[in-house]
Design a protein around this motif. Structure first.
Motif, mmCIF file in Angstrom:
data_model
loop_
_atom_site.group_PDB
_atom_site.id
_atom_site.type_symbol
_atom_site.label_atom_id
_atom_site.label_comp_id
_atom_site.label_asym_id
_atom_site.label_seq_id
_atom_site.Cartn_x
_atom_site.Cartn_y
_atom_site.Cartn_z
ATOM 1 N N CYS A 93 3.968 8.011 -8.779
ATOM 2 C CA CYS A 93 3.486 6.777 -8.022
ATOM 3 C C CYS A 93 1.889 7.106 -8.008
ATOM 4 C CB CYS A 93 4.146 6.936 -6.694
ATOM 5 S SG CYS A 93 3.599 5.505 -5.932
ATOM 6 N N ASP A 94 1.047 5.960 -8.155
ATOM 7 C CA ASP A 94 -0.284 6.161 -8.245
ATOM 8 C C ASP A 94 -0.848 5.239 -7.189
ATOM 9 O OD1 ASP A 94 -3.076 5.893 -8.721
ATOM 10 O OD2 ASP A 94 -3.007 5.661 -10.811
ATOM 11 N N PRO A 95 -1.198 5.816 -6.083
ATOM 12 C CA PRO A 95 -1.551 4.804 -4.819
ATOM 13 C C PRO A 95 -2.746 4.073 -4.966
ATOM 14 C CG PRO A 95 -1.827 7.152 -4.451
ATOM 15 C CD PRO A 95 -1.255 7.238 -5.603
ATOM 16 N N THR A 96 -3.580 4.465 -5.903
ATOM 17 C CA THR A 96 -4.901 4.032 -5.963
ATOM 18 C C THR A 96 -4.897 2.681 -7.223
ATOM 19 O OG1 THR A 96 -5.956 5.865 -5.546
ATOM 20 C CG2 THR A 96 -7.421 4.410 -6.554
ATOM 21 N N ASN A 97 -4.083 3.030 -8.185
ATOM 22 C CA ASN A 97 -4.112 2.074 -9.404
ATOM 23 C C ASN A 97 -2.627 1.541 -9.606
ATOM 24 O OD1 ASN A 97 -6.873 2.458 -10.277
ATOM 25 N ND2 ASN A 97 -6.177 4.560 -10.987
ATOM 26 N N GLY A 98 -1.937 1.737 -8.703
ATOM 27 C CA GLY A 98 -0.577 1.384 -8.952
ATOM 28 C C GLY A 98 -0.278 0.149 -8.174
ATOM 29 N N MET A 99 0.801 -0.378 -7.982
ATOM 30 C CA MET A 99 1.258 -1.466 -7.190
ATOM 31 C C MET A 99 0.985 -1.493 -5.586
ATOM 32 S SD MET A 99 5.382 -0.960 -6.341
ATOM 33 C CE MET A 99 5.787 0.163 -5.037
ATOM 34 N N HIS A 100 0.682 -0.247 -5.196
ATOM 35 C CA HIS A 100 0.187 0.107 -3.624
ATOM 36 C C HIS A 100 -1.116 -0.730 -3.300
ATOM 37 C CE1 HIS A 100 3.406 2.582 -2.687
ATOM 38 N NE2 HIS A 100 3.433 3.297 -3.942
ATOM 39 N N SER A 101 -2.092 -0.649 -4.355
ATOM 40 C CA SER A 101 -3.321 -1.305 -4.263
ATOM 41 C C SER A 101 -3.321 -2.617 -4.013
ATOM 42 C CB SER A 101 -4.274 -0.985 -5.485
ATOM 43 O OG SER A 101 -3.802 -1.396 -6.594
ATOM 44 N N MET A 102 -2.237 -3.505 -4.502
ATOM 45 C CA MET A 102 -2.228 -4.758 -4.297
ATOM 46 C C MET A 102 -2.066 -5.258 -3.049
ATOM 47 S SD MET A 102 0.203 -6.011 -7.728
ATOM 48 C CE MET A 102 1.618 -5.528 -6.894
ATOM 49 N N PHE A 103 -1.439 -4.267 -2.184
ATOM 50 C CA PHE A 103 -1.035 -4.633 -0.794
ATOM 51 C C PHE A 103 -2.104 -4.222 0.029
ATOM 52 C CE2 PHE A 103 2.769 -4.613 -3.162
ATOM 53 C CZ PHE A 103 3.270 -6.072 -2.912
ATOM 54 N N ALA A 104 -3.163 -3.771 -0.051
ATOM 55 C CA ALA A 104 -4.299 -3.273 0.484
ATOM 56 C C ALA A 104 -4.665 -3.924 1.561
ATOM 57 C CB ALA A 104 -5.532 -2.419 -0.231
ATOM 58 N N GLY A 105 -4.854 -3.785 2.668
ATOM 59 C CA GLY A 105 -5.417 -4.729 3.602
ATOM 60 C C GLY A 105 -4.173 -5.758 4.250
ATOM 61 N N ILE A 106 -3.251 -5.739 3.616
ATOM 62 C CA ILE A 106 -2.196 -6.567 4.301
ATOM 63 C C ILE A 106 -1.147 -5.727 5.004
ATOM 64 C CG2 ILE A 106 -0.211 -7.846 3.481
ATOM 65 C CD1 ILE A 106 -1.740 -8.706 0.820
ATOM 66 N N LEU A 107 -0.774 -4.570 4.205
ATOM 67 C CA LEU A 107 0.139 -3.845 5.101
ATOM 68 C C LEU A 107 -0.638 -2.439 5.722
ATOM 69 C CD1 LEU A 107 2.951 -3.675 2.094
ATOM 70 C CD2 LEU A 107 2.762 -4.852 4.286
ATOM 71 N N ALA A 108 0.052 -1.777 6.734
ATOM 72 C CA ALA A 108 -0.727 -0.678 7.339
ATOM 73 C C ALA A 108 -0.740 0.378 6.202
ATOM 74 C CB ALA A 108 0.294 -0.245 8.226
ATOM 75 N N GLN A 109 -2.095 1.086 6.493
ATOM 76 C CA GLN A 109 -2.450 2.122 5.379
ATOM 77 C C GLN A 109 -1.220 3.125 5.547
ATOM 78 O OE1 GLN A 109 -5.761 4.546 6.948
ATOM 79 N NE2 GLN A 109 -5.685 5.756 4.844
ATOM 80 N N GLN A 110 -1.086 3.589 4.270
ATOM 81 C CA GLN A 110 -0.086 4.599 3.945
ATOM 82 C C GLN A 110 -0.538 6.043 3.565
ATOM 83 O OE1 GLN A 110 2.298 2.479 0.836
ATOM 84 N NE2 GLN A 110 2.789 0.992 1.928
ATOM 85 N N LEU A 111 -0.075 7.144 4.015
ATOM 86 C CA LEU A 111 -0.564 8.298 3.278
ATOM 87 C C LEU A 111 0.207 8.840 2.383
ATOM 88 C CD1 LEU A 111 -1.005 9.684 7.014
ATOM 89 C CD2 LEU A 111 -2.865 8.626 5.712
#
Length: 80
Positions: free
Chosen positions: A1-19
Motif C-alpha cells: 500500500c502506497d499512502p503517497t502515490n496510491g489510492m489514499h492520496s485521492m482522499f487527502a483533505g476529505i478524510l481524517a489524516q491516516q498514519l
C-alpha cells in the motif's frame, strides 16, 4: 500500500489524516522487527489521536500477496 502515490492520496483533505507504518518484509518474525519498532513509535507519539489500528491479517492483499508472521498481530495487539 502506497499512502503517497496510491489510492489514499485521492482522499487527502476529505478524510481524517491516516498514519502509516511500513509492512513487514517477509513471513518470518524477524522480518517484522522494523515494522514493530515503527508501530510502537507511532502509537507512542500519537496515542492521544489514534482511535484504531487497521491491518490486513496475515496476508496483505492490497499491495500484493504479502504474507507476514501471526506474531506481528499478537505484538500489535499488545501495543494497543
Amino acid at each position: 500500500c502506497d499512502p503517497t502515490n496510491g489510492m489514499h492520496s485521492m482522499f487527502a483533505g476529505i478524510l481524517a489524516q491516516q498514519l502509516f507504518v511500513p509492512s513487514p518484509t517477509g513471513p518470518h518474525p524477524n522480518d517484522a522487527v522494523e515494522t514493530l519498532h515503527q508501530m510502537e513509535r507511532t502509537l507512542r507519539l500519537h496515542h492521544h489521536e489514534v482511535a484504531a489500528v487497521i491491518m490486513e491479517p496475515i496476508v496483505q492483499g492490497a499491495g500484493g500477496m504479502k504474507f507476514y508472521s501471526p506474531s506481528v498481530l499478537k505484538r500489535v495487539r499488545e501495543l494497543c
